[in-house]
Write a protein that holds these residues in place. Sequence first.
Motif, PDB file in Angstrom:
ATOM      1  N   LEU A 101       0.740 -26.966  49.804  1.00 20.66           N
ATOM      2  CA  LEU A 101       1.817 -27.306  50.752  1.00 20.66           C
ATOM      3  C   LEU A 101       2.930 -28.061  50.037  1.00 20.66           C
ATOM      4  O   LEU A 101       4.118 -27.776  50.258  1.00 20.66           O
ATOM      5  CB  LEU A 101       1.253 -28.137  51.905  1.00 20.66           C
ATOM      6  N   ASP A 102       2.584 -29.041  49.207  1.00 24.45           N
ATOM      7  CA  ASP A 102       3.600 -29.807  48.483  1.00 24.45           C
ATOM      8  C   ASP A 102       4.475 -28.892  47.630  1.00 24.45           C
ATOM      9  O   ASP A 102       5.709 -29.021  47.612  1.00 24.45           O
ATOM     10  CB  ASP A 102       2.932 -30.852  47.585  1.00 24.45           C
ATOM     11  N   ARG A 143      14.016 -36.471  47.590  1.00 26.51           N
ATOM     12  CA  ARG A 143      13.718 -37.357  48.717  1.00 26.51           C
ATOM     13  C   ARG A 143      12.576 -36.766  49.558  1.00 26.51           C
ATOM     14  O   ARG A 143      11.675 -37.490  49.981  1.00 26.51           O
ATOM     15  CB  ARG A 143      14.965 -37.542  49.587  1.00 26.51           C
ATOM     16  N   ILE A 144      12.623 -35.442  49.762  1.00 21.34           N
ATOM     17  CA  ILE A 144      11.525 -34.782  50.472  1.00 21.34           C
ATOM     18  C   ILE A 144      10.239 -34.903  49.664  1.00 21.34           C
ATOM     19  O   ILE A 144       9.151 -35.156  50.204  1.00 21.34           O
ATOM     20  CB  ILE A 144      11.872 -33.299  50.732  1.00 21.34           C
ATOM     21  N   THR A 149       4.708 -37.437  48.756  1.00 24.34           N
ATOM     22  CA  THR A 149       3.807 -38.366  48.073  1.00 24.34           C
ATOM     23  C   THR A 149       3.396 -39.501  48.992  1.00 24.34           C
ATOM     24  O   THR A 149       2.227 -39.898  49.032  1.00 24.34           O
ATOM     25  CB  THR A 149       4.493 -38.935  46.817  1.00 24.34           C
ATOM     26  N   ARG A 150       4.349 -40.019  49.767  1.00 22.05           N
ATOM     27  CA  ARG A 150       4.073 -41.146  50.664  1.00 22.05           C
ATOM     28  C   ARG A 150       3.081 -40.757  51.762  1.00 22.05           C
ATOM     29  O   ARG A 150       2.138 -41.490  52.057  1.00 22.05           O
ATOM     30  CB  ARG A 150       5.372 -41.644  51.286  1.00 22.05           C
ATOM     31  N   THR A 151       3.278 -39.589  52.367  1.00 19.71           N
ATOM     32  CA  THR A 151       2.381 -39.182  53.448  1.00 19.71           C
ATOM     33  C   THR A 151       0.994 -38.829  52.924  1.00 19.71           C
ATOM     34  O   THR A 151      -0.010 -39.065  53.595  1.00 19.71           O
ATOM     35  CB  THR A 151       2.964 -37.980  54.224  1.00 19.71           C
ATOM     36  N   ILE A 189      13.188 -22.053  60.613  1.00 15.73           N
ATOM     37  CA  ILE A 189      12.098 -23.023  60.668  1.00 15.73           C
ATOM     38  C   ILE A 189      10.899 -22.454  59.914  1.00 15.73           C
ATOM     39  O   ILE A 189      10.376 -21.407  60.271  1.00 15.73           O
ATOM     40  CB  ILE A 189      11.720 -23.352  62.122  1.00 15.73           C
ATOM     41  N   VAL A 190      10.507 -23.161  58.855  1.00 16.94           N
ATOM     42  CA  VAL A 190       9.379 -22.738  58.021  1.00 16.94           C
ATOM     43  C   VAL A 190       8.213 -23.684  58.302  1.00 16.94           C
ATOM     44  O   VAL A 190       8.275 -24.867  57.960  1.00 16.94           O
ATOM     45  CB  VAL A 190       9.747 -22.750  56.526  1.00 16.94           C
ATOM     46  N   VAL A 191       7.170 -23.158  58.928  1.00 17.07           N
ATOM     47  CA  VAL A 191       5.999 -23.958  59.261  1.00 17.07           C
ATOM     48  C   VAL A 191       4.936 -23.737  58.192  1.00 17.07           C
ATOM     49  O   VAL A 191       4.511 -22.603  57.953  1.00 17.07           O
ATOM     50  CB  VAL A 191       5.427 -23.582  60.645  1.00 17.07           C
ATOM     51  N   VAL A 192       4.515 -24.816  57.541  1.00 17.60           N
ATOM     52  CA  VAL A 192       3.481 -24.734  56.505  1.00 17.60           C
ATOM     53  C   VAL A 192       2.261 -25.496  57.010  1.00 17.60           C
ATOM     54  O   VAL A 192       2.306 -26.716  57.173  1.00 17.60           O
ATOM     55  CB  VAL A 192       3.958 -25.314  55.162  1.00 17.60           C
ATOM     56  N   SER A 193       1.180 -24.778  57.275  1.00 16.59           N
ATOM     57  CA  SER A 193       0.000 -25.367  57.897  1.00 16.59           C
ATOM     58  C   SER A 193      -1.195 -24.451  57.678  1.00 16.59           C
ATOM     59  O   SER A 193      -1.028 -23.273  57.336  1.00 16.59           O
ATOM     60  CB  SER A 193       0.251 -25.564  59.400  1.00 16.59           C
TER      61      SER A 193
END
Length: 304
Positions: A101-102, A143-144, A149-151, A189-193
């Motif tokens: 995902l990253d 920034r994204i 990394t933070r999440t 809208i790109v949903v990554v899941s």
Amino acid sequence: MRTVPERLLLRLEWRVARRLEGRVQGGYRTAHRGSGTDLAGLRSYIGGDDARHIDWNVTSRLGEPYVRMFNEDRELTAWLVLDRSASMTVGAPGRGKQDVLDELALVVARLFSRGGNRVGALFYDTGVMRVVPPGTGRRHVLRIGAELTRTASARTVGAGRGSARPGSTTDLAAMLDAAARLARRRSLIVVVSDFIGTGDWESSLLRLTPRHEVVALRVIDAADDELPDAGLIVVEDAETGEQLIVDSGDPLLRARFQAGAGERAARLDAGMRRAGVLAQTIGTTDDLAVALIEVVTRTHRRRT
């Protein structure tokens, strides 16, 4: 010294982004007649038309004024809707679903921002939401990356403290509804899941698609669909934290596990088709460039 997002982005730019250069922008060009640079055709002059668009060669040959029409490349706003739930941590260290995902998020953000388009990101984890407003340029992509990394760190720390909200699952409908509230103008809208969760997500998707173009990138790992033959093991639901001791060598249990995974995938595919959403499955061992080229190719086919 480069940060982790900088090192990852640099590696992805060399390994993936260069192979995709030009394909993504071409795949999502607006077919609007305007003042762009690509000639779309000719038509008779109408009072009020910009005289600068008159084709004088055709006009002199036909004896009446004709103007050139162009395809306009409008600025595109893309939103990345990123699933940061517990089930996304499944997979081998360094190459689990979260890692894929990253990489997808950084590659897609970089490719769109290179063309001057604006990219925003929604990070969603069981009701906890972080938003990076749309922006452009390499600094914005980083920034994204910093938020990725933070999440990820927050998920690891939360799990270590026992605060991963056991008993709750990813509400896919709420995640899609949040995206609808954020995307006020027509967007990609790109949903990554991994699309493992609850909620009437199909209804939310049907409300989203009339206004926006939606692409679903379903990230999977072999552990999602197969139970390893390792004797007695403790199975834990990554979303709820519920644990159960099972005999992984039981043929009936293994068959039921695979059947359940197959039924889940079939329901997902059917729902995506009903909503008219382009869905692409990407495994943790897949080549990201090849997978994304397939997404763009399928987009072209749907539009022709």
